[in-house]
Scaffold this active site. Structure first.
Site, short mmCIF file in Angstrom:
data_model
loop_
_atom_site.label_atom_id
_atom_site.label_comp_id
_atom_site.label_asym_id
_atom_site.label_seq_id
_atom_site.Cartn_x
_atom_site.Cartn_y
_atom_site.Cartn_z
N ASP A 133 -0.88 -2.82 -15.22
CA ASP A 133 -1.20 -2.28 -13.91
C ASP A 133 -0.77 -3.37 -12.91
OD1 ASP A 133 -2.44 -0.80 -11.83
OD2 ASP A 133 -4.23 -2.06 -12.02
N LEU A 134 -0.62 -3.01 -11.67
CA LEU A 134 -0.18 -3.99 -10.66
C LEU A 134 -1.32 -4.39 -9.72
CD1 LEU A 134 2.21 -5.43 -9.11
CD2 LEU A 134 2.37 -3.34 -7.76
N ASP A 135 -1.83 -3.38 -9.00
CA ASP A 135 -2.82 -3.65 -7.96
C ASP A 135 -4.14 -4.09 -8.58
OD1 ASP A 135 -1.16 -2.84 -5.77
OD2 ASP A 135 -1.48 -0.77 -6.34
N GLU A 153 -5.66 -3.70 -17.08
CA GLU A 153 -6.17 -2.93 -15.94
C GLU A 153 -7.37 -3.61 -15.27
OE1 GLU A 153 -5.93 -0.22 -14.13
OE2 GLU A 153 -4.21 0.78 -15.06
N ASP A 154 -7.59 -3.27 -14.01
CA ASP A 154 -8.80 -3.73 -13.30
C ASP A 154 -9.71 -2.56 -12.94
OD1 ASP A 154 -6.97 -2.68 -11.37
OD2 ASP A 154 -8.23 -3.57 -9.80
N LYS A 210 3.65 3.85 -5.57
CA LYS A 210 5.08 4.03 -5.28
C LYS A 210 5.64 2.81 -4.57
CE LYS A 210 4.87 8.99 -5.44
NZ LYS A 210 4.44 10.21 -4.77
N ASN A 211 4.76 1.90 -4.17
CA ASN A 211 5.18 0.65 -3.53
C ASN A 211 5.29 -0.50 -4.52
OD1 ASN A 211 5.24 1.50 -0.65
ND2 ASN A 211 3.08 1.93 -1.03
N LYS A 249 -9.76 2.94 -6.89
CA LYS A 249 -8.87 2.00 -7.59
C LYS A 249 -8.10 2.70 -8.71
CE LYS A 249 -11.09 -2.18 -6.17
NZ LYS A 249 -12.26 -3.00 -6.37
N GLY A 250 -6.79 2.55 -8.69
CA GLY A 250 -5.94 3.15 -9.72
C GLY A 250 -5.55 4.59 -9.44
N SER A 294 2.09 1.17 -12.83
CA SER A 294 1.27 1.24 -11.62
C SER A 294 1.39 2.63 -11.01
CB SER A 294 1.76 0.20 -10.60
OG SER A 294 1.14 0.42 -9.36
N ALA A 295 0.27 3.11 -10.50
CA ALA A 295 0.29 4.40 -9.80
C ALA A 295 0.98 4.29 -8.45
CB ALA A 295 -1.15 4.88 -9.60
N ARG A 341 -1.90 8.12 -4.40
CA ARG A 341 -2.09 8.24 -2.95
C ARG A 341 -2.73 9.57 -2.54
NH1 ARG A 341 3.31 7.28 0.13
NH2 ARG A 341 3.31 5.59 -1.39
N LYS A 380 -3.67 8.44 -13.32
CA LYS A 380 -4.81 7.85 -14.04
C LYS A 380 -6.07 8.58 -13.58
CE LYS A 380 -2.46 3.38 -13.79
NZ LYS A 380 -2.44 2.00 -13.27
N THR A 421 -3.69 -6.57 -4.08
CA THR A 421 -3.34 -5.58 -3.05
C THR A 421 -4.50 -4.64 -2.76
OG1 THR A 421 -2.29 -4.59 -4.91
CG2 THR A 421 -0.84 -5.28 -3.13
C1 BG6 Z 1 -2.84 2.09 -7.36
C2 BG6 Z 1 -3.93 1.55 -6.48
O1 BG6 Z 1 -2.25 1.05 -8.08
O2 BG6 Z 1 -1.81 2.73 -6.58
C3 BG6 Z 1 -4.49 2.65 -5.60
O3 BG6 Z 1 -4.96 1.00 -7.28
C4 BG6 Z 1 -3.36 3.31 -4.83
O4 BG6 Z 1 -5.43 2.10 -4.71
C5 BG6 Z 1 -2.30 3.82 -5.80
O5 BG6 Z 1 -3.84 4.42 -4.06
C6 BG6 Z 1 -1.11 4.49 -5.11
O6 BG6 Z 1 -0.42 3.55 -4.32
P1 BG6 Z 1 0.69 3.90 -3.25
O7 BG6 Z 1 1.22 2.56 -2.86
O8 BG6 Z 1 1.72 4.75 -3.93
O9 BG6 Z 1 0.04 4.64 -2.14
MG MG Z 2 -5.43 -1.66 -10.43
#
Ligand code: BG6
Ligand code: MG
Length: 225
Positions: free
Chosen positions: A15-17, A177-178, A125-126, A51-52, A122-123, A55, A153, A23
Site C-alpha cells: 500500500d502507499l498512503d 497495509e496501514d 490514482k495519484n 483509509k484505503g 494503492s487505491a 476516491r 479495498k 499522505t
Molecule cells: C488510498 C487512501 O490509498 O487512496 C485513501 O488511503 C484515498 O484515503 C484513496 O481516498 C484514493 O486516492 P486518490 O488519490 O485516487 O483520490
Molecule cells: Mg493506506
C-alpha cells in the site's frame, strides 16, 4: 492466519498512503475541508474509515455520514470528488524524499538486494505522482492501476492483481497495509498480511508492527518462524 514459511516468500505488495509516506494527513485535510463545506460533521471514526477507500467510495462514505447520500446527482458527486482531488494534488506537490516514512527506504533497498519482487497496490490514482515526489519510482516497476479495478479495498482484487503483476502465487507474497480495509483485502487474496499502526484497528493482520521502522526482513522472518 497464514501458515506459509518465510522462505516461500518471493514478493512484497505495498500500500502507499500511510505505509510508504504519510499522505493520509493530506487526504484527511482535503476531505475534511469538503465535508465541513457540505455540513457533514467530521469524526475520528469517519476519518479512520476512509483509509484505503477509493476516491468515489470515500465521498459516498462522507455523504452517508451526514445523511446526504441522496442530495447530489452523479455529476455533482464527480465535481465534489474533483474539488477534493485538486486540493490534494496541490498538497502532494510539496512532498520530497524527506516525507518517506522511517526505515522504508532501507527496507526497499534490502528487498532489492535480496532479490524480492516489489509491486504497488494503492487505491490512489495519484500513486505514481507521489512516488515521483519521493524519488521512489524505480523501486516500483509494477503498479496495479486502480482504474482497472471492479471493486476497491476491502475487496481482495487489488492484491490479487499485485501478485499477478509479479507473476507470483498470492501465497508467495506479503502485503503491507496501514488500514483495516487493506488488511482485509490482503487476507482475502491469500497473502500474508503486515499491518502497520494501531494494533486494535489492525487486529486481523498476520504480522503487526507499531511503525514502519520496525519492518525489517529479520523481524518479518522472526514473526513467521
Ligand atoms: C488510498 C487512501 O490509498 O487512496 C485513501 O488511503 C484515498 O484515503 C484513496 O481516498 C484514493 O486516492 P486518490 O488519490 O485516487 O483520490
Ligand atoms: Mg493506506
Amino acid at each position: 492466519m497464514t501458515t506459509i514459511a518465510f522462505d516461500q516468500i518471493k514478493g512484497f505488495v505495498f500500500d502507499l498512503d500511510g505505509v510508504i509516506t504519510d499522505t493520509s494527513l493530506y487526504h484527511t485535510k482535503a476531505w475534511r475541508q469538503l465535508a465541513e463545506k457540505l455540513g457533514v460533521t467530521w469524526t475520528k471514526t469517519l476519518e479512520d474509515g476512509l483509509k484505503g477507500i477509493s476516491r468515489m467510495d470515500s465521498l459516498e462514505m462522507i455523504l452517508k455520514a451526514g445523511n446526504k447520500e441522496n442530495d447530489y446527482t452523479q455529476d455533482e458527486k464527480v465535481a465534489l470528488a474533483t474539488e477534493k482531488n485538486t486540493n490534494y494534488v496541490n498538497a502532494i506537490h510539496q512532498m520530497t524524499p524527506a516525507n518517506i516514512l522511517p526505515g522504508i527506504k532501507a527496507f526497499l533497498d534490502d528487498l532489492r538486494a535480496n532479490g524480492y519482487l516489489i509491486a504497488l497496490a494503492s487505491a490512489s490514482k495519484n500513486g505514481p505522482t507521489v512516488l515521483k515526489q519521493l524519488e521512489l519510482t524505480d523501486y516500483f516497476p509494477k503498479i496495479v492501476d486502480p482504474a482497472t479495478l471492479s471493486k476497491g479495498k476491502p475487496d481482495p482484487e487489488i492484491y490479487v492483481k499485485g501478485a499477478e503483476a509479479l507473476d507470483l502465487d498470492p501465497t508467495q507474497c506479503i502485503g503491507v497495509e496501514d488500514a483495516a480495509a487493506g488488511i482485509q483485502a490482503i487476507n482475502g487474496a491469500n497473502e500474508t498480511s503486515i499491518g502497520i499502526g494501531d494494533p486494535d484497528t489492525l487486529s486481523a493482520a498476520d504480522i503487526h508492527f507499531n511503525d514502519t521502522s520496525e519492518m525489517t526482513l529479520a523481524n518479518i522472518a522472526k514473526a513467521m518462524a
